[in-house]
Design a protein around this motif. Structure first.
Motif, short mmCIF file in Angstrom:
data_model
loop_
_atom_site.label_atom_id
_atom_site.label_comp_id
_atom_site.label_asym_id
_atom_site.label_seq_id
_atom_site.Cartn_x
_atom_site.Cartn_y
_atom_site.Cartn_z
N ILE A 150 -15.32 -8.64 1.83
CA ILE A 150 -14.81 -8.62 0.88
C ILE A 150 -13.82 -9.57 1.18
O ILE A 150 -12.62 -10.12 2.12
CB ILE A 150 -14.37 -7.24 0.52
N THR A 151 -13.34 -10.22 0.44
CA THR A 151 -12.26 -11.36 0.19
C THR A 151 -10.92 -10.51 -0.44
O THR A 151 -11.45 -10.66 -1.58
CB THR A 151 -12.59 -13.29 -0.09
N ILE A 152 -9.69 -10.13 0.28
CA ILE A 152 -8.65 -10.59 -0.51
C ILE A 152 -7.31 -11.46 0.10
O ILE A 152 -7.15 -11.05 1.33
CB ILE A 152 -7.80 -8.95 0.34
N TYR A 153 -7.21 -12.06 -1.23
CA TYR A 153 -6.66 -13.24 -0.70
C TYR A 153 -5.06 -12.59 -0.46
O TYR A 153 -4.20 -11.55 -0.79
CB TYR A 153 -5.74 -13.91 -2.10
N ASN A 154 -4.53 -13.88 0.32
CA ASN A 154 -3.16 -12.70 0.83
C ASN A 154 -1.65 -13.46 -0.91
O ASN A 154 -1.95 -14.21 -1.39
CB ASN A 154 -2.37 -14.53 2.01
N PRO A 155 -1.16 -12.29 -0.45
CA PRO A 155 0.09 -12.84 -1.78
C PRO A 155 1.23 -13.12 -1.64
O PRO A 155 1.69 -13.27 -0.12
CB PRO A 155 0.65 -11.07 -1.67
N TYR A 156 2.17 -13.26 -2.34
CA TYR A 156 3.64 -14.18 -2.16
C TYR A 156 4.40 -12.83 -2.41
O TYR A 156 4.38 -11.67 -3.42
CB TYR A 156 3.62 -15.40 -2.72
N GLU A 157 5.10 -12.65 -2.81
CA GLU A 157 6.79 -12.10 -3.13
C GLU A 157 7.90 -12.52 -3.49
O GLU A 157 7.72 -12.91 -3.09
CB GLU A 157 7.00 -10.47 -2.07
N ILE A 198 0.57 -1.07 -0.38
CA ILE A 198 -0.07 -0.56 -0.13
C ILE A 198 0.84 1.28 0.03
O ILE A 198 0.42 2.10 -0.23
CB ILE A 198 -1.04 -0.04 1.25
N GLU A 199 2.46 1.32 0.34
CA GLU A 199 2.65 2.20 -0.02
C GLU A 199 3.05 2.51 -1.46
O GLU A 199 3.49 2.48 -2.79
CB GLU A 199 4.38 2.07 0.28
N ALA A 200 2.49 4.22 -1.16
CA ALA A 200 2.39 4.78 -3.03
C ALA A 200 2.40 5.85 -2.48
O ALA A 200 2.68 6.84 -1.58
CB ALA A 200 1.10 4.79 -3.43
N GLU A 201 2.01 7.17 -3.32
CA GLU A 201 2.81 8.15 -3.86
C GLU A 201 1.42 8.82 -2.47
O GLU A 201 1.56 10.06 -1.89
CB GLU A 201 2.35 9.03 -4.87
N ASN A 202 0.40 8.31 -2.84
CA ASN A 202 -1.23 8.96 -2.14
C ASN A 202 -1.29 8.39 -0.49
O ASN A 202 -2.43 8.81 0.51
CB ASN A 202 -2.52 9.38 -2.72
N ILE A 203 -0.43 6.88 -0.54
CA ILE A 203 -0.41 6.65 0.67
C ILE A 203 0.76 6.34 1.71
O ILE A 203 1.94 6.47 1.73
CB ILE A 203 -1.07 4.88 0.82
N ALA A 204 0.74 7.19 2.95
CA ALA A 204 1.52 7.11 4.44
C ALA A 204 1.32 6.08 5.01
O ALA A 204 0.69 6.04 5.20
CB ALA A 204 1.65 8.43 4.87
N LEU A 252 -8.25 3.70 -0.16
CA LEU A 252 -8.45 4.78 -1.29
C LEU A 252 -9.92 5.14 -1.65
O LEU A 252 -10.33 6.42 -2.06
CB LEU A 252 -7.94 5.57 -2.74
N PHE A 253 -10.72 4.59 -1.94
CA PHE A 253 -12.09 4.28 -1.94
C PHE A 253 -12.81 4.59 -1.32
O PHE A 253 -13.41 6.01 -0.66
CB PHE A 253 -12.71 3.37 -2.85
N ASP A 254 -12.70 4.01 0.10
CA ASP A 254 -13.18 4.18 1.26
C ASP A 254 -12.87 5.29 2.28
O ASP A 254 -13.74 6.26 3.41
CB ASP A 254 -13.14 3.04 2.51
N SER A 258 -1.84 -5.62 -4.61
CA SER A 258 -1.78 -4.42 -4.36
C SER A 258 -2.55 -3.98 -4.38
O SER A 258 -4.00 -2.88 -4.28
CB SER A 258 -0.58 -4.09 -4.10
N LYS A 259 -2.90 -3.58 -6.51
CA LYS A 259 -4.69 -2.70 -5.97
C LYS A 259 -5.37 -3.29 -5.42
O LYS A 259 -6.27 -2.59 -5.52
CB LYS A 259 -4.48 -3.21 -7.86
N GLN A 260 -6.05 -4.26 -4.88
CA GLN A 260 -6.71 -4.16 -4.81
C GLN A 260 -7.06 -3.68 -3.08
O GLN A 260 -7.79 -2.80 -2.81
CB GLN A 260 -7.06 -6.07 -4.29
N TRP A 261 -5.63 -3.89 -2.48
CA TRP A 261 -5.74 -3.25 -1.16
C TRP A 261 -6.36 -1.20 -1.57
O TRP A 261 -6.45 -1.17 -0.72
CB TRP A 261 -4.45 -3.44 -0.42
#
Length: 365
Positions: free
Chosen positions: A165-172, A31-37, A360-362, A352-355
């Motif tokens: 909502i379901t958001i699966y765990n990711p892998y790195e 979730i680290e992004a230009e508009n999220i601290a 940001l929507f909320d 990350s797009k889902q998170w």
């Protein structure tokens, strides 16, 4: 004109050892992004995993030595930190099984947007009894994020929540240069995770391994990790006379090479959420043998495509699956060929797009 940054606090027990803690570290990167601290807040002083953003360690920030006073001080410090850093969104990544504590925590969170993550099908770790107390705690939550569809369905059916909502765990994808080095001469199947018998069911794993007799083909079972039931596991190994064929390895921060060089990885849990060990195994190109516990494995394992899925608590069937993955070369090679592709939808970029969309929507609706 740029929108003001959204301040997000990820609150976890720690950033060490466990799957939920590993998820928290990945979430900070997602979730680290230009508009999220990102603000990582941990209750206990334990950090093994890399993270992005700021870290606020309540374990070291609190000075009290008496347990009750220390908890009260941590609550005060958390409240102060959320206020001083203008936190807009709280993502609560902790187990939540004590009603009074959680009621006080929700008062600390105040009117901020709250996202609760449910990591396990063992609902008692997240929903205090009786049911109406849980409904009081969660009724104003922005979202309950479930890490598997089976968890979400269970919460809706058993507890009546609709804000899910379901958001699966990711892998790195991990740089293997910094991974633990493993000899090319070792033939082994692998478990990696926490040594917790009540959850992981090592009794079933060891019994099935013994029945499979794949050690006669030169394969050992490696157990990689740490936890409260190390002695229990050691005693079980001796009881089954497997000392020569089962090797216990200490926890390593990056087990990537151990995973990649395993013949297959194994999971025998009583219950899970969305086991990251299975996803990480497939991402490394390693097939899996897993029991069909609640929940997660059947949403990850495609039988005879990327691994084998067997009935839980059935040692004979599990032993047959282990043996089959060793002896059936065509099946094994097919599963190995499909492994990494089968979890492409769970990459860090995709999840990350889902998170980000959720956060940001909320915050901007």
């Amino acid at each position: 004109m740029m929108k003001p940054k959204v301040n997000v606090a990820i609150i976890s027990i720690s950033l060490a050892k466990g799957g939920a803690e590993r998820f928290a570290s990945l979430l900070s990167k997602m979730i680290e992004a230009e508009n999220i601290a990102v603000h990582n807040i941990i209750i206990n002083d334990a950090v093994d995993y890399d993270y992005k953003g700021k870290l606020y360690n309540l374990g070291t920030a609190s000075s009290s030595t008496f347990s009750v006073f220390k908890k009260i001080e941590k609550g005060y410090l958390l409240c102060k930190y959320l206020k001083n850093n203008n936190i807009d969104v709280v993502i609560d990544n902790r187990p939540r099984n004590h009603y009074i504590r959680e009621l006080l925590t929700t008062l600390i969170y105040g009117s901020r947007r709250i996202i609760f993550v449910i990591h396990s099908f063992n609902f008692k770790n997240y929903f205090p009894s009786p049911q109406f107390l849980s409904q009081k705690l969660y009724r104003n939550a922005t979202k309950l994020v479930c890490v598997s569809k089976e968890i979400e369905e269970g919460i809706r059916e058993k507890l009546g929540f609709l804000n899910t909502i379901t958001i699966y765990n990711p892998y790195e994808v991990v740089d293997t240069v910094v991974a633990e080095k493993v000899s090319d001469n070792e033939n082994y199947i692998l478990f990696f995770g926490r040594f917790d018998e009540k959850v992981k069911n090592f009794s079933l794993m060891l019994e099935a391994f013994s029945k499979s007799e794949i050690y006669k083909a030169g394969y050992c079972l490696y157990l990689l990790g740490e936890g409260p039931d190390l002695v229990f596991i050691q005693n079980k190994i001796k009881e089954l006379q497997l000392d020569e064929f089962v090797k216990i390895l200490p926890f390593v921060k990056n087990p990537q090479e151990w995973i990649a060089k395993a013949k297959f990885t194994i999971l025998t849990s009583q219950y899970e959420g969305f086991p990251m060990s299975l996803v990480e195994s497939l991402a490394a190109g390693t097939p899996i043998v897993a029991v069909d516990c609640k929940s997660g494995p059947k949403e990850i394992v495609k039988p005879e495509h990327n691994g084998l899925l067997v009935e839980n608590h059935n040692a004979p069937e599990l032993s047959k699956a282990m043996k089959r993955m060793i002896e059936d070369e065509n099946l094994y090679n097919f599963c190995k060929k499909n492994a990494s592709e089968s979890v492409e939808h769970l990459s860090l970029d995709t999840i990350s797009k889902q998170w980000k969309a959720l956060i940001l929507f909320d915050t901007n609706d």
